[in-house]
Design a protein around this motif. Structure first.
Motif, short mmCIF file in Angstrom:
data_model
loop_
_atom_site.label_atom_id
_atom_site.label_comp_id
_atom_site.label_asym_id
_atom_site.label_seq_id
_atom_site.Cartn_x
_atom_site.Cartn_y
_atom_site.Cartn_z
N LEU A 138 -5.27 7.69 10.19
CA LEU A 138 -4.92 8.73 11.15
C LEU A 138 -6.21 9.30 11.72
N THR A 139 -6.29 9.37 13.05
CA THR A 139 -7.47 9.94 13.70
C THR A 139 -7.24 11.38 14.14
N GLU A 140 -6.00 11.85 14.02
CA GLU A 140 -5.67 13.23 14.32
C GLU A 140 -4.52 13.64 13.42
N PRO A 141 -4.28 14.94 13.24
CA PRO A 141 -3.16 15.36 12.39
C PRO A 141 -1.84 14.83 12.93
N CYS A 142 -1.04 14.21 12.06
CA CYS A 142 0.22 13.59 12.50
C CYS A 142 1.27 13.71 11.40
N SER A 143 2.51 13.84 11.83
CA SER A 143 3.64 13.55 10.95
C SER A 143 3.94 12.06 11.05
N LEU A 144 4.55 11.53 10.01
CA LEU A 144 4.85 10.11 9.97
C LEU A 144 6.36 9.92 10.11
N GLN A 145 6.75 9.04 11.01
CA GLN A 145 8.15 8.67 11.14
C GLN A 145 8.30 7.25 10.61
N ILE A 146 8.92 7.13 9.45
CA ILE A 146 9.08 5.83 8.78
C ILE A 146 10.52 5.37 8.99
N THR A 147 10.69 4.23 9.62
CA THR A 147 12.01 3.66 9.85
C THR A 147 12.12 2.37 9.06
N LEU A 148 13.11 2.29 8.17
CA LEU A 148 13.23 1.15 7.26
C LEU A 148 14.64 0.59 7.29
N HIS A 149 14.72 -0.74 7.35
CA HIS A 149 15.98 -1.46 7.19
C HIS A 149 15.70 -2.55 6.16
N SER A 150 16.42 -2.54 5.05
CA SER A 150 16.09 -3.42 3.93
C SER A 150 17.34 -4.05 3.36
N GLU A 151 17.19 -5.29 2.86
CA GLU A 151 18.28 -5.97 2.18
C GLU A 151 18.46 -5.49 0.74
N PHE A 152 17.48 -4.76 0.22
CA PHE A 152 17.55 -4.32 -1.17
C PHE A 152 17.25 -2.83 -1.24
N ASN A 153 17.65 -2.21 -2.32
CA ASN A 153 17.35 -0.80 -2.51
C ASN A 153 15.84 -0.64 -2.66
N THR A 154 15.28 0.29 -1.90
CA THR A 154 13.84 0.31 -1.71
C THR A 154 13.26 1.68 -2.02
N ASN A 155 12.13 1.69 -2.72
CA ASN A 155 11.36 2.90 -2.90
C ASN A 155 10.21 2.91 -1.91
N VAL A 156 9.93 4.07 -1.35
CA VAL A 156 8.88 4.22 -0.34
C VAL A 156 8.02 5.40 -0.72
N ALA A 157 6.72 5.26 -0.55
CA ALA A 157 5.81 6.36 -0.84
C ALA A 157 4.67 6.37 0.17
N ILE A 158 4.10 7.53 0.40
CA ILE A 158 2.83 7.66 1.13
C ILE A 158 1.81 8.16 0.12
N ILE A 159 0.75 7.41 -0.05
CA ILE A 159 -0.26 7.75 -1.05
C ILE A 159 -1.63 7.73 -0.39
N ASN A 160 -2.61 8.34 -1.06
CA ASN A 160 -3.95 8.32 -0.50
C ASN A 160 -4.62 6.98 -0.80
#
Length: 863
Positions: free
Chosen positions: A357-379
Motif C-alpha cells: 500500500l502506498t497510501e492509507p487504504c481499506s481492503l475489499q476482498i472478494t472471494l469465490h471458492s469451491e472449499f470452505n476458506t480461511n482468509v487473513a491479512i497479516i504483516n
C-alpha cells in the motif's frame, strides 16, 4: 502566403473548383448536424464565458442532433455492468468491520486457535479438546442461543419439514425443541442428548450435495438418514466439527427420487441454540482467461516436499525451507487452488500473497471458492506475524466480499487456506480479488472499474479546492492499463456539472470536462490512458450554486473491431483486448455501421497531437488547397514540446481524368503560425509521396496518407498549422475533414476574419532525440564495446572512421544498423586492428523507421 489569420464563411467553399462531401460530387452544400451542434456549443461557451445563462433551447436542440453525429461523445452508448454493492453475492455476504463485544471477541480468538491459526498443521488434539470446552461454555451464554426463532423451522418430530427447491436456506432454534433422535452410528463420542429438529429432502438429480450448518451460533451435530419411514433406518453421513470450527458440514452423493432425513442436533449434552441450515449442489469453479494464476505447487501430494511451496510464506520454514511469497497487484483477479496433503494427515496448503500500500487504504476482498476458506491479512516478514484480520468464510462454493478497516502504507500479506486439514485429495479452486479503497477525507464513494455508481453533490459539501461549489468524489480503482472513459452523460436530471480526473485527492488533475455530453450540463472524459492504480473522479458544479444527482459510468474505451474474412469483415463495438481476442483491427471510438467495417487511420508512434480523418460513412467534406497560395486553411493545435514531424490526410485527384493521381505525390508547404498579435511563422517546403489507404470517398477516390519530417523542428508549441500543395499542376490535393477537435478552422483568404465549423486531420510528432551518453571502451587486444542511452524506439546506425581529422558524416562509413528499443544499449565486441577508431551513433525514429518495429533483432557481426 499571408501571415494574417482570417476566416471564411461556409459560402467561401464555392471558391474551390470542386468540393467533396458524403454524397455526390459538386452537390449542394448543406448545414450538417455537426456544424449546427458546433455553432450551438459555441453560443453556450460564449454565454458561460460572459456569466450569462445559456438558452435552454440550445441544449434541447443539441440533444436532438447528437444521435445523428457519429463520434460525438453524447452519441456513445457504453455497455457497462451496473455497480452492485453486494457484488451479486448471497444475502449477508458483504461484510464490513464491526466492533465486537468482549464475548464475541473472545469467541473469535478461540475459534482462530481452534482452526489452526495461520499454520498449515492441525493443532494438537488435547489443545483442540480444551478449546472446544471453552467455546461451548461461551456459546451457551450467547444471547441468541436463548431465543426461539419466530420463523418456520425444522419439525421437532416426524413428519419432517419438507425442503422445497434448491438452493435452500432455513433458520431456526433447537432451544426447547426436545430430544427426539439419535445417530444410528456416531461420528464422535459420547452419545448425544441434545435437542434436535428434522427435515426431509428428495433430490431431483443424482449428484453431490452440500448440507451445511455453518453460521449457526452453537456447537452443532449433523447426520442424514434414508430408507424406511421418518426418521430413516440407514445413516448415510454424519459430522460434528467441520473446517476447524464447531459447526457441521456434509458433502454427500444423493440419489434422485430417494428421500433423505436431515437431523440438526447439538454436540454433546445440552448443546442448543440458533442454527442456519443450507442445502445446495456442489459447485464447479473455473479460472477465467483474464485471471492471474497462482504459482501452483508441482508436488502438492508429497508432504516431504512441502517446504518447496512457491507461496508457502513462513510455513515453509517449518519444513526446512525458505519463506516464499507470491507478489500480487491489487484489482487483478487471482485464480488459485487449495488442498490437503493426501499422504499425510492434518496438513494443509497455505497461500501467501504479498502486496504493498502506498497510501492509507481499506481492503475489499472478494472471494469465490469451491472449499470452505480461511482468509487473513497479516504483516510482512517472519517469524513475528501480527494478525490484522481473520475471517472464516461460509459454505463451500459461497461468494463473499469483506471490506476491512483502514490500513496504513506498508507491505502486507493476503493469506488464504482451507479451513480444515484433510479430505481435499484433489486441488479445489478459488478466485480472489483484492481492491483498494483509499481512506481519503474527500472520498464520498468507491467504484471498481469497469462499473457505475450514483451520487448527489447537493448537500455533499465543498471538500476540495477545485471549484467553489459542492462536490462529490469517487475513488476509482483501475484494474489494468488501457484507455478509460468517465461519463455522467446518462443522468436525466440535467444540471451544469464539471468533472475532474486526478491521481490524488484534490490535486494532480489528469483531465477535466465541462458540457462535453452536448449542451449545458453533463460531462464526459473520453478515453484517457491510465495505468493500474487508484484515481479520483470529482464532480463539481460549474458555478457555486449548481448541484444535482449523477450516475457515473466508468468503462474501458470501445471502438469498431473489423474481424473475419477481409473481403467481407464482421464488425463489433468492443474494447481493444476483446478485439485482439477476435484477431481483428480496432478503431478507437468508431461505431459499427451496418454493411461496412472501416478502420480509421492512426497516428505514428510518438504523436504529441492528433485529429484523425473522417471515415466514408461519416459526415465529411474536403477543401481544395489551391496551388499558388491564394488561400490556406489553418487548424489550431497545442503540444508540450517541439514538433519534429507531421502526418496528414486528403484526396489526390487527377481532374483531367477524374481519377486518383498516380503516383500520389507532390510538393507541400507546411506553415505553423502562433496566436500572438504579431504572429511568428515557421514554414517548411517538403516533397512527400503518399500511401493510398483502402478507404474510398465519393466512389473511386482513395484516402492518401502523407508523412513529412520537419528539419529543423518547429518550436511553436501552440497556434495554427496549415498544409497546401504547391508543385503538382496535374493533380489537386483536397484536405479531408476530421470528426475530432473543437470545431474551428481559420482561412487565410484576404476577406474579413471568420471561423469555419470544421476540423482538419493531422498528427504532430515529437522531436526524435539522438542517443545520449555514448561511451567507447577498449577491450584488449583489439576489441571495442559501445554503451549509450536511447531516448526513443527507432533505427540505430553506427558509423566509424579511422581518420582523426574526419568531420561527420564525411570520412565515416556505416558499421552497423538495426531497429532498437528505448533504453540503455550495449554492443560488443567490434574487432579492429587500427590504433585509432572513432564512432558516431545516430537514431531514426521517423514513421517509416518505426514500421520495422516487429522485425527480428539483427545478429551482430564482428568487423
Amino acid at each position: 502566403m499571408k501571415n494574417v489569420l482570417i476566416a471564411c464563411s461556409v459560402a467561401c467553399l464555392l471558391v474551390a473548383r470542386i468540393s467533396f462531401g458524403n454524397g455526390p460530387l459538386n452537390g449542394p452544400i448543406r448545414l450538417s448536424p455537426k456544424t449546427e451542434i458546433a455553432e450551438l456549443e459555441a453560443l453556450i461557451a460564449q454565454a458561460k464565458g460572459t456569466g450569462t445563462t445559456p438558452d435552454p433551447a440550445w441544449t434541447t436542440r443539441i440533444r436532438e442532433l447528437v444521435p445523428r453525429v457519429k463520434g460525438h461523445p453524447g452519441d456513445v452508448v457504453y455497455d457497462i455492468p451496473s455497480f452492485d454493492s453486494n457484488g451479486g453475492f448471497a444475502p449477508g455476504a458483504v461484510i464490513r468491520p464491526v466492533e465486537l463485544t468482549p464475548l464475541e471477541q473472545e469467541i473469535r480468538d478461540l475459534e482462530f486457535q481452534f482452526s489452526g491459526g495461520l499454520g498449515n498443521s492441525e493443532p494438537d488434539p488435547v489443545l483442540r479438546a480444551n478449546l472446544k470446552d471453552q467455546l461451548n461454555g461461551l456459546y451457551a451464554v450467547r444471547p441468541q442461543n436463548r431465543e426461539r426463532n419466530p420463523l418456520d423451522q425444522g419439525a421437532g418430530a416426524c413428519p419432517a419439514t419438507v425442503v422445497t427447491g434448491l438452493p435452500y436456506t432455513d433458520t431456526g432454534s433447537t432451544v426447547g425443541a426436545g430430544y427426539d433422535f439419535s445417530p444410528i452410528s456416531s461420528c464422535t463420542y459420547p452419545p448425544f442428548t441434545s435437542n434436535d429438529v428434522i427435515y426431509s429432502f428428495t433430490p431431483t438429480t443424482t449428484s453431490r450435495y452440500h448440507i451445511s450448518l455453518l453460521g449457526s451460533s452453537f456447537d452443532t451435530y449433523l447426520y442424514v438418514n434414508t430408507s424406511g419411514p421418518c426418521p430413516g433406518t440407514v445413516q448415510v453421513g454424519c459430522n460434528d466439527d467441520a473446517f476447524g470450527g464447531l459447526q457441521s458440514f456434509l458433502e454427500l452423493m444423493l440419489t434422485a427420487g430417494q428421500t433423505y432425513y436431515i437431523i440438526v442436533d447439538g454436540s454433546g449434552f445440552g448443546a442448543e441454540g440458533s442454527y442456519t441450515l443450507s442445502i445446495s449442489l456442489r459447485c464447479n469453479l473455473d479460472c477465467e482467461p483474464s485471471d492471474s494464476v497462482e504459482c501452483w505447487e508441482e508436488t502438492w501430494g508429497n508432504p516431504e516436499q512441502a517446504w518447496m511451496d512457491c507461496n508457502g510464506g513462513c510455513n515453509n520454514i517449518t519444513y526446512g525451507g525458505d519463506a516464499w511469497w507470491q507478489d500480487i497487484l491489487p484489482s487483478q483477479t487471482l485464480c488459485g487452488r487449495g488442498f490437503t496433503y493426501s499422504y499425510l494427515q492434518d496438513l494443509r496448503d497455505t497461500d501467501w500473497y504479498r502486496f504493498t500500500l502506498t497510501e492509507p487504504c481499506s481492503l475489499q476482498i472478494t472471494l469465490h471458492s469451491e472449499f470452505n476458506t480461511n482468509v487473513a491479512i497479516i504483516n510482512d516478514g517472519c517469524p513475528s506475524l501480527d494478525l490484522l484480520f481473520f475471517e472464516s468464510w461460509g459454505d463451500p462454493c459461497s461468494r463473499a466480499t469483506f471490506i476491512t478497516q483502514c490500513f496504513q502504507p506498508g507491505t502486507y500479506n493476503l493469506w488464504i487456506a482451507p479451513s480444515w486439514f484433510s479430505e481435499i485429495d484433489d486441488p479445489q479452486e478459488y478466485r480472489v480479488t483484492l481492491d483498494l479503497i483509499p481512506c481519503s477525507v474527500c472520498n464520498d464513494s468507491y467504484v471498481a472499474a469497469p462499473g457505475s455508481a450514483t451520487g448527489n453533490t447537493c448537500g455533499a459539501g465543498n471538500d476540495n479546492s477545485l471549484r467553489p461549489s459542492e462536490d462529490y468524489t469517487f475513488s476509482v480503482n483501475i484494474p489494468y492499463e488501457t484507455d478509460w472513459t468517465f461519463s455522467i452523460c446518462s443522468e436525466d436530471s440535467i444540471w451544469d456539472s464539471y468533472i475532474y480526473l486526478s491521481s490524488s485527492c484534490d490535486s494532480n488533475v489528469i483531465a477535466e470536462s465541462d458540457d462535453d455530453c452536448g449542451g449545458v450540463g453533463l460531462s464526459v472524459i473520453n478515453c484517457v490512458h491510465l495505468a493500474t492504480g487508484n484515481y479520483y473522479l470529482t464532480v463539481e458544479g460549474y458555478a457555486a450554486s449548481h448541484c444535482g444527482p449523477l450516475v457515473l459510468n466508468v468503462a474501458d474505451c470501445r471502438g469498431s473491431c473489423c474481424y473475419g474474412n477481409p473481403a467481407d469483415p464482421n464488425c463489433a463495438f468492443v474494447t481493444l483486448p476483446e478485439c485482439n481476442s477476435l484477431s481483428g483491427t480496432w478503431t478507437f471510438m468508431e461505431p459499427c455501421t451496418i454493411g461496412t467495417c472501416f478502420t480509421r487511420p492512426s497516428c505514428a508512434d510518438g504523436a504529441i497531437f492528433s485529429q484523425l480523418p473522417a471515415l466514408p460513412d461519416e459526415d465529411w467534406y474536403t477543401f481544395w488547397s489551391e496551388p499558388g497560395g491564394d488561400y490556406l486553411i489553418y487548424d489550431d493545435y497545442s503540444v508540450p514540446g517541439s514538433v519534429g514531424s507531421i502526418r496528414f490526410w486528403g484526396l489526390m485527384v487527377d481532374n483531367a481524368n477524374f481519377a486518383n493521381c498516380n503516383p500520389p505525390s507532390g510538393d507541400f508547404e507546411i506553415q505553423f503560425i502562433d496566436s500572438s498579435s504579431n504572429p511568428m511563422v515557421q514554414s517548411y517546403n517538403v516533397h512527400a509521396t503518399g500511401t493510398a489507404l483502402p478507404l474510398f470517398y465519393s466512389g473511386p477516390f482513395n484516402l492518401i496518407e502523407f508523412d513529412a519530417q520537419l528539419n529543423p523542428p518547429c518550436t511553436l508549441t501552440s497556434g495554427y498549422v496549415g498544409v497546401t500543395e504547391s508543385g503538382n499542376l496535374d493533380c489537386d490535393f483536397y484536405l479531408l475533414t476530421s470528426p475530432f477537435g473543437n470545431g474551428q478552422v481559420f482561412l487565410d483568404y484576404g476577406g474579413s476574419p471568420q471561423v469555419w465549423p470544421w476540423d482538419l486531420p493531422f498528427c504532430l510528432g515529437g522531436v526524435c532525440e539522438q542517443p545520449e551518453s555514448l561511451t567507447v571502451k577498449w577491450l584488449a587486444p583489439d576489441n571495442y564495446r559501445l554503451d549509450w542511452y536511447l531516448p526513443h524506439d527507432g533505427i540505430v546506425t553506427i558509423y566509424s572512421s579511422t581518420d582523426p581529422n574526419a568531420v561527420f558524416p564525411a570520412g565515416y562509413s556505416v558499421l552497423d544498423s538495426w531497429f532498437a528499443y528505448q533504453g540503455h544499449q550495449t554492443v560488443e565486441p567490434y574487432t579492429f586492428p587500427e590504433p585509432f577508431r572513432t564512432f558516431v551513433v545516430t537514431l531514426d525514429c521517423s514513421p517509416s523507421a518505426l514500421q520495422v518495429r516487429d522485425q527480428p533483432f539483427k545478429q551482430r557481426v564482428t568487423k
